[in-house]
Design a protein around this motif. Sequence first.
Motif: not given
Lengths: 186, 186
Positions: A17-25, A28-34, A66-70, A104-108
């Motif tokens: 779960r943590e690996r997935i979360l980290q990868a998503a972090r 998402f930060g690099e490329q955005g949600y979509e 991801v957002l929650q963990g930031e 976080i801001l990168r993602t936002l």
Amino acid sequence: MNPQVTEARPRDREATRERILQAARTLFGEQGYEQVTVRAIAAAADANIALVGRYFGSKAGLFAAVLQGEPTFSELFTGSREELPRRLAEYAAQRMRHPPDSPILRTLERSAYHPEVAAAARERLISAVLGPLEATLSGPDAHARARMAVSVVLGIGAMRRRVGPEEPTPADVDRLTAVFRACLAD
Amino acid sequence: MNPQVTEARPRDREATRERILQAARTLFGEQGYEQVTVRAIAAAADANIALVGRYFGSKAGLFAAVLQGEPTFSELFTGSREELPRRLAEYAAQRMRHPPDSPILRTLERSAYHPEVAAAARERLISAVLGPLEATLSGPDAHARARMAVSVVLGIGAMRRRVGPEEPTPADVDRLTAVFRACLAD
DNA sequence: CACTTGAGTATACGCATGTTTACTAGCCGC
DNA sequence: GCGGCTAGTAAACATGCGTATACTCAAGTG
């Protein structure tokens, strides 16, 4: 070479779960949600696609997690009120050049317009950035002043993403300091 | 009622093309590039899907055509240099409340991150906004100063879109004037 | 009125996505 | 050491997308 070095990883729900979360972090930060696919996240986490759904319900749920963990930005807002504009200016100047270190801001900055995640992004921006800044301000119009300062931060990032990065000069930092002073002046 | 009032529209390539373009202008401005489907554009234009491809090559081509047809912001940048910060402030204050009337910034605000259209959006932002503003500035660092002012405009829009609109007060306009003065000061 | 042109149409193709479904096999308690 | 819980897997599903194809038929021309 080394055709089968894929030594079995111990089964560990929490670690996976943590690996997935980290990868998503990261993604998402690099490329955005979509732009990021669930498959890409799973691949980066070296996990099976279905586990994303299993552990986070959906892609939007993963994003929310991801957002929650930031971390929050409390370090920016604590400290002398007098130095706040310059701290913000130095932070914003970094943002002219680099995406935020903290995702976080990168993602936002990105992502925030997709209907599925807009609510989560908004909530997080308010609770982690806008609210704390507003709370440190005294005088009238704290809400409007905080909003304007955060707008500038967002705008700096938007400019970098759209037009391209620019190396901040000392003059830029001074200018930004004056800008934030104007934003936050009571 | 009136089951078949669909009176035949005269066949007019140019008019149909223009209907599609107008529908795309509106929808891209309201929802952004990715959220809008070619089918939705065709439906709004009351035209067949295939015509979008026929007249504009692709969705990205249609987007580029929309950008090309948009007016520039010359009215903002012409006039007394002394009043420029206040003109920008009034413009930005409107943006706190409403999406731009002219769809161009509305479209650029969003959409600008999709790989297919990022280049076109960037080019347009530079040629229609950043360049003209920079050209009106005298003194050193015109580039950086223009960039900062446009960043603020972008940031105001980003804030509205993410957190929600806010009615600008006279104090906001004053604050924004000071902000743009700080951005543009030589 | 024939005939050609091309605007407009209906439909399907190919693909990528998020999500779900059965299935496999490793770990832990007895 | 064996049986059941469950982490992990592979494959498919359903959908929506942009795009391409083959066709229809109105309009203009001689």
